[in-house]
Scaffold this active site. Sequence first.
Site, PDB file in Angstrom:
ATOM      1  CG  ASP A 144     144.308  38.732  -7.250  1.00 20.37           C
ATOM      2  OD1 ASP A 144     143.376  38.429  -8.024  1.00 20.37           O
ATOM      3  OD2 ASP A 144     144.191  38.727  -6.018  1.00 20.37           O
ATOM      4  N   GLY A 152     143.374  42.650  -1.012  1.00 21.04           N
ATOM      5  CA  GLY A 152     143.839  42.564   0.368  1.00 21.04           C
ATOM      6  C   GLY A 152     145.345  42.456   0.457  1.00 21.04           C
ATOM      7  CG  HIS A 187     140.754  43.141  -6.899  1.00 20.93           C
ATOM      8  ND1 HIS A 187     140.355  43.445  -5.621  1.00 20.93           N
ATOM      9  CD2 HIS A 187     141.046  41.810  -6.884  1.00 20.93           C
ATOM     10  CE1 HIS A 187     140.416  42.361  -4.860  1.00 20.93           C
ATOM     11  NE2 HIS A 187     140.833  41.366  -5.602  1.00 20.93           N
ATOM     12  CB  ILE A 209     137.332  46.057  -2.994  1.00 21.34           C
ATOM     13  CG1 ILE A 209     137.529  44.594  -3.418  1.00 21.34           C
ATOM     14  CG2 ILE A 209     135.875  46.350  -2.682  1.00 21.34           C
ATOM     15  CD1 ILE A 209     137.149  43.574  -2.342  1.00 21.34           C
TER      16      ILE A 209
END
Length: 284
Positions: free
Chosen positions: A187, A210, A192, A207
């Site tokens: 990802d 998830g 991120h 962040i």
Amino acid sequence: MPIDVSAALAAEPRRAEIGWDHKDVQLYHLGLGAGTPATDPDELRYTLESRLQVLPGFATVAGAGTAAFGGMGAAGIDVDLAAVLHGGQTVRVHRPIPVTGRAVQTSKVAAVYDKGKAAVIVLRTEASDDDGPLWTNDAEIFVRGEGGFGGERGPSDRLTVPERAPDRTVERPIREDQALLYRLSGDWNPLHADPAFAKLAGFDRPILHGLCTYGMTLKAVTDTLLEGDVSRITAYRTRFAGVVFPGETLRIRMWTGDGRVQVTVTAAERDAAPVLADTLVEHS
């Protein structure tokens, strides 16, 4: 309308051949924070090839992470990716995932629901090898602004948090570099990693993924309540309820039941801000 429900559901599944080996599995586990302490025998089952087992969450990154969004290019789906949110994830494993393997993975739109202000697209990814089915992934993708087309609202998977105290509560720190390591499993979203990009998205810093939180939580449940035995896990689902930042701490509360563990995950440093909700681990 950007989403043609009939065309999306009727589209032929996308097919891809994927492969992985122990290095891919080890990298995924390290991205979840495995290996601390490095010589702990319980951690070596996630990090040392001679003792390696595979957390079922690996199914979300096998094939360089195509499981979550592999069907977004299907016929009938033409949406603004800026309006897309990963709302929930379910993994069902049909047998333990091998440390080294090759599989055929198919992706399709399994359902499209009308939530009023948003549409929810359920992308289903199934993988099989020569011995049969391996796993089924369902990614729930929220598309803001695409609801109101008169479709089915879909099932409600909300779980009521038990009124009693949790059976176990554990905390798991998130390393400052954890998102940088986890993204190597496939990802590459700069949200991120790149502070400038994160600011454009409305965050003061990058962040955590998830699905990294998802994997960390499954590992915590496995190690705390399932004696570290990943082969006992049959299914795992969650709803992404909020963000968490590298450097923060996950507070993971667990309630045990008959063949299931219900979980909530919050950010300990931000007044227990929700991170994962409606989370359930099914096991033997």
